[in-house]
Design an enzyme around this catalytic site. Sequence first.
Site, PDB file in Angstrom:
ATOM      1  CG  ASN A 270      -2.073  -0.988   1.060  1.00 26.72           C
ATOM      2  OD1 ASN A 270      -2.500  -1.271  -0.059  1.00 26.72           O
ATOM      3  ND2 ASN A 270      -2.538  -1.529   2.169  1.00 26.72           N
ATOM      4  CG  HIS A 272       1.047   2.591   4.486  1.00 27.21           C
ATOM      5  ND1 HIS A 272      -0.301   2.827   4.416  1.00 27.21           N
ATOM      6  CD2 HIS A 272       1.161   1.307   4.887  1.00 27.21           C
ATOM      7  CE1 HIS A 272      -0.963   1.745   4.774  1.00 27.21           C
ATOM      8  NE2 HIS A 272      -0.100   0.818   5.071  1.00 27.21           N
ATOM      9  CB  CYS A 307       5.029   6.560   8.548  1.00 22.90           C
ATOM     10  SG  CYS A 307       6.764   7.053   8.417  1.00 22.90           S
TER      11      CYS A 307
END
Length: 396
Positions: A270, A272, A307
């Site tokens: 994804n 991240h 993040c």
Amino acid sequence: MGAITFSYPASTFLVRCCSMKENHDQHMQQLNSSIRTNGSFRSPVKVESLSQTATTTFGQAVTIGGNGLRQNIPTKKQLVDPHRQGLIIEGGVGYRQTVVIRSYEVGADKTATLESILNLLQETALNHVWMSGLLSDGFGATHGMVRNDLIWVVSRMQVLIDYYPIWGEVVEIDTWVGASGKNGMRRDWLIRSQATGHIFARATSTWVMMNRKTRRLSKMPEEVRAEVAPWFIEKQAIKEDAQEKIAKLDKEAKYINSDLKPKRSDLDMNQHVNNVKYVKWMLETIPDHILEGHQLSGITLEYRRECGSSDIVQSLCEPEDDEILHGVVEPDYCTNLLNGLSLASSDVINGALTCLEQRPIRYTHLLQIKGEKQNDEIVRGRTRWKRKITTVPFST
């Protein structure tokens, strides 16, 4: 040592294994014809065309399209997956996978690391979706989720570990899902010894949906609810009467590790940072005294935001209890304190010391993105530690 080479001209896709020594080719050809996979013989797989489907001895069709991608995601529910050692349980909605703890999954004490356990939880969850027949080309996303540009994101997770599996031990991992509110999903796990049935660890998590493009949380569309709701069961691995809120730390935290930078290898499908990386950053702030003499018995994570690869991360940690009582700052503190009690017998003193030593130690954690004006929270956490067990409690 053999070398693996891949050859894929326009008309064929051939995967072959060959020896580094030319005079060894004939011997390797003989070996290739008698390689065992999960107890059965197999031959090298050759797909004659990029657009054709070949049936392999792995029991699934491997489709190679014009874009060169191979896909063998099941389109129908499977009850048994012999290659992952998995099967459907709980009346057709739960999943169980048998796993052998490998050498690269253990630490210096030959027990599985926390990171390995978390990776196994993630892997079994994805394999559960894989066998359901609902998996699309996303990271655990169903067909309806892909059509709506949705992905799963975890909002909360709790893991309780009584015993860590050892190298070579065979464990069974059960996982299942249930409803969490109106738009969320709960996923739970149990890890047990296959030989004795003893429970090693329990875990629970809450998942919500995020729009893949806008990166905003989303309600669960009805078509997605129709896909996943038949798999929901009312069963909990960890019963929580009330979720204890984790306090937010600030720059006054006792332990701080700054300027942590994600690597490209830390990103998942994804795009991240993977959840396991967050845990690694948190544990790096735990004092060496604790890591050497204790093992983590519980961890709770509350996720706030994702993040990315360009973010600079700061890890903060604060003990919830007085570390002096656990011998982290001054090992003789407890002894000196109790020896000052003139009325206390030696049995009372020894009992009190033992009680203090066996008390779990708790730390509060915060990962945040360092910003010019303000720091954005990534995840809050709480870890619980107990004295290391020096002997293996169960025989196999």
